[in-house]
Design an enzyme around this catalytic site. Structure first.
Site, short mmCIF file in Angstrom:
data_model
loop_
_atom_site.label_atom_id
_atom_site.label_comp_id
_atom_site.label_asym_id
_atom_site.label_seq_id
_atom_site.Cartn_x
_atom_site.Cartn_y
_atom_site.Cartn_z
CG ASP A 24 -2.07 0.97 1.07
OD1 ASP A 24 -3.22 0.52 0.95
OD2 ASP A 24 -1.82 2.20 1.08
CB ILE A 25 0.74 4.32 -2.07
CG1 ILE A 25 1.79 5.25 -2.60
CG2 ILE A 25 -0.53 5.08 -1.72
CD1 ILE A 25 1.47 5.85 -3.97
CG ASN A 37 -12.15 -0.68 3.68
OD1 ASN A 37 -12.59 -1.07 4.75
ND2 ASN A 37 -10.97 -0.11 3.55
CD GLU A 67 -9.47 6.13 0.25
OE1 GLU A 67 -8.40 5.97 -0.39
OE2 GLU A 67 -9.51 6.55 1.42
CB VAL A 68 -9.25 1.78 -5.24
CG1 VAL A 68 -8.88 1.31 -6.64
CG2 VAL A 68 -8.28 2.84 -4.75
CG HIS A 113 -8.64 -3.04 -2.65
ND1 HIS A 113 -9.58 -2.37 -3.39
CD2 HIS A 113 -8.51 -2.34 -1.50
CE1 HIS A 113 -10.00 -1.30 -2.73
NE2 HIS A 113 -9.37 -1.26 -1.56
CG HIS A 116 -6.85 -2.96 2.85
ND1 HIS A 116 -6.12 -1.80 2.73
CD2 HIS A 116 -8.04 -2.70 2.25
CE1 HIS A 116 -6.83 -0.88 2.09
NE2 HIS A 116 -8.01 -1.40 1.79
P1 5GP Z 1 -9.84 1.34 0.06
O1 5GP Z 1 -10.17 2.54 0.89
O2 5GP Z 1 -10.41 1.45 -1.32
O3 5GP Z 1 -10.18 0.06 0.75
O4 5GP Z 1 -8.26 1.31 -0.03
C1 5GP Z 1 -7.53 1.81 -1.10
C2 5GP Z 1 -6.07 1.72 -0.71
O5 5GP Z 1 -5.31 1.91 -1.86
C3 5GP Z 1 -5.63 2.76 0.33
O6 5GP Z 1 -5.10 2.10 1.47
C4 5GP Z 1 -4.59 3.58 -0.43
O7 5GP Z 1 -3.50 3.98 0.39
C5 5GP Z 1 -4.16 2.62 -1.53
N1 5GP Z 1 -3.72 3.28 -2.75
C6 5GP Z 1 -4.36 4.28 -3.43
N2 5GP Z 1 -3.69 4.61 -4.53
C7 5GP Z 1 -2.61 3.79 -4.58
C8 5GP Z 1 -1.53 3.66 -5.51
O8 5GP Z 1 -1.42 4.35 -6.53
N3 5GP Z 1 -0.59 2.70 -5.21
C9 5GP Z 1 -0.68 1.92 -4.11
N4 5GP Z 1 0.30 1.00 -3.93
N5 5GP Z 1 -1.68 2.02 -3.22
C10 5GP Z 1 -2.63 2.94 -3.45
#
Ligand code: 5GP
Length: 119
Positions: free
Chosen positions: A33-34, A91, A99-100, A104, A106
């Protein structure tokens, strides 16, 4: 909601955006994760176009689903998460804080992860 292939993880899968790869096979890509929330914070994504755990469970083939969770198991063992334990989070949607919009998982570990949900 239709899958949007312009999401950031779709771009990572196509190699348009780099990632810090941890594992890859025919079914999944896993990368760090970034913005890590724990000493180990890995994201595991299926290679197919699925938005969340919901449509993944409904629409993915048995082979894709088996391949995905077999890879998760490989990763948690290879990365040393299995012995001390870890948390996996999917999530989903607005209330889940997703968010994405590409499914995915985690994987968080390397220390005791706090309460399951914030108060
Ligand atoms: P969500 O909130 O959708 O469950 O989590 C999305 C995750 O993707 C977040 O923890 C965020 O830090 C990670 N993320 C967003 N953009 C990028 C990216 O460009 N590269 C990587 N490695 N992680 C990302």
């Amino acid at each position: 909601m239709a899958y949007n292939d312009q999401n950031i993880f779709a771009k990572i899968l196509r190699g348009e955006i780099p990632c810090d790869k941890v594992y890859e096979d025919d079914y999944v890509l896993a990368f760090n994760d970034i913005a890590p929330q724990a000493p180990v914070h890995i994201l595991v994504i299926p290679k197919g176009p699925y938005i969340s755990i919901d449509d993944f469970g409904r629409d993915a083939s048995a082979e894709e689903i088996q391949g995905f969770y077999a890879a998760v198991s490989k990763i948690v063992n290879e990365q040393g998460l299995a012995s001390d334990g870890f948390r996996s989070i999917a999530n989903t949607g607005a209330y889940g804080g997703q968010e994405v919009p590409h499914y995915h998982l985690h994987l968080l570990g390397g220390k005791k992860i706090g309460p399951m949900v914030s108060p």
